[in-house]
Design a protein around this motif. Sequence first.
Motif, short mmCIF file in Angstrom:
data_model
loop_
_atom_site.label_atom_id
_atom_site.label_comp_id
_atom_site.label_asym_id
_atom_site.label_seq_id
_atom_site.Cartn_x
_atom_site.Cartn_y
_atom_site.Cartn_z
N TYR A 134 -130.60 44.69 23.94
CA TYR A 134 -129.68 45.58 24.67
C TYR A 134 -130.46 46.55 25.55
N GLU A 135 -131.69 46.85 25.14
CA GLU A 135 -132.55 47.77 25.90
C GLU A 135 -132.84 47.24 27.31
N PHE A 136 -132.59 45.93 27.53
CA PHE A 136 -132.98 45.30 28.80
C PHE A 136 -131.78 44.79 29.59
N ASP A 137 -130.57 45.28 29.35
CA ASP A 137 -129.42 44.69 30.05
C ASP A 137 -129.28 45.17 31.50
N MET A 138 -130.08 46.15 31.92
CA MET A 138 -130.14 46.53 33.34
C MET A 138 -131.58 46.38 33.84
N GLN A 174 -131.29 52.12 20.97
CA GLN A 174 -130.77 52.01 22.34
C GLN A 174 -131.61 52.75 23.36
N ALA A 175 -132.91 52.76 23.16
CA ALA A 175 -133.79 53.07 24.28
C ALA A 175 -133.43 52.05 25.35
N THR A 176 -133.44 52.44 26.63
CA THR A 176 -132.99 51.51 27.67
C THR A 176 -133.92 51.59 28.87
N PHE A 177 -134.23 50.41 29.40
CA PHE A 177 -135.15 50.34 30.52
C PHE A 177 -134.43 49.74 31.72
N VAL A 178 -134.14 50.59 32.72
CA VAL A 178 -133.45 50.16 33.93
C VAL A 178 -134.52 49.96 35.00
#
Lengths: 209, 193
Positions: free
Chosen positions: A44-48, A68-72
């Motif tokens: 989920y962290e890579f969905d953008m 939910q760290a996230t990488f855009v």
Amino acid sequence: MKENITQSVEPTGSGGRKIPYDWFDGLIPSNVHLGDNVYIASSYEFDMFFSDSNDAMVLGDASGCYDQATFVTTGKSRISVGRYAIVQGTMMICTEKITIGDYFMSSWGAIITDNYMGGNLPLHARRALLENISRSPERQMPFSEAAPVTIEDNVWIGFGALVLPGTCIGRGSIIGCKSVVSGVIPEYSVVAGNPGKILRKLDPSDIRH
Amino acid sequence: MEHLYPLCPGATYEGDWFKGSIPLNIVAGSNTMIDSTNSFREFHSLLNPALVVGTNVTLWRSSLATETNGVIEIGDYCYLSNAALVSAKRISIGSRVFIAVGTTIVDSDFHPLDPLKRMEDILALSPTGNRANRPVIGSAEVIIEDDVWIGFNATILKGVRIGKGAVIEPGSVVVSDVPAGGRVSGNPAKLVS
């Protein structure tokens, strides 16, 4: 020992990797390079994550990305994170370059961005950004001109803090909760507030290690 | 699994990580996309329609929460990224509004300020209480006009009107009206230009 360390992540036909028992039906992109014993909670962290650079992201040995760290990412952007980093619930928005050293720590709701997303553009340009996005299937964010962010070793970013485009944070510094920081922050500073101000300096005790 | 799905009343999506559905009491225009039905986890409005979204809108990881009488309106060509909208009355967003990651917009305090009424509210909300006995709580509409840009981690509180084309700087806490074309920053947000 945590599960989801790189040794158990299987490559798939598309080059991406599937995390075992992942609650989200996605992949770790093939251009995300993981050191030894890296932990990633979910794809989920890579969905953008849309960078097509060969080294779009590097995570150093024994680093972990939790909650939910996230990488855009977009275009040819690159995120580099050193060894022993703890990235917890933090959003990194990278359209050119975000470089983070070893022993990094960041908390929930923090945002590290090298892009102002049109906020500094005149109205007609902001309109055009939004209208163009609606025509693309990926619906990437309204990125504008970028200014790379650099964070040196042993920096701690508190919850809800905001690191704006072009920021350089020196070794050993602490960015307090909910602060908004920009510009150059000298090493061993404690910064807090909106706009962030240096409240005190720390003893460079980690240099002796 | 798709990256985004078209927003339609009553829809469920094959591959959606959250096994929910889009509520029936919404209206959405064409080419408006959403990442998951998770956005409606706290959508409790009994009004119809309780959500009106225009065309060409992108909703990514946002929360569209309403109490039983809450309404959310969103115009055309808006982009909401990881925003939380919580409405007890009415949150109205114009067209071509961008809302950056981490923003919260609320049109109520959701609990009384008065200490005695607050105690009554807590009792009504407790597992042994009755929600019908909650005291009346102050709400005031939030109006965000066309072409407004809202920066990262901003907070917009009840009763605020943000004028056409205004810019809310990242991290601002907006508690009073922002004039058209204005730029505000800080907590509480003040006009910087």
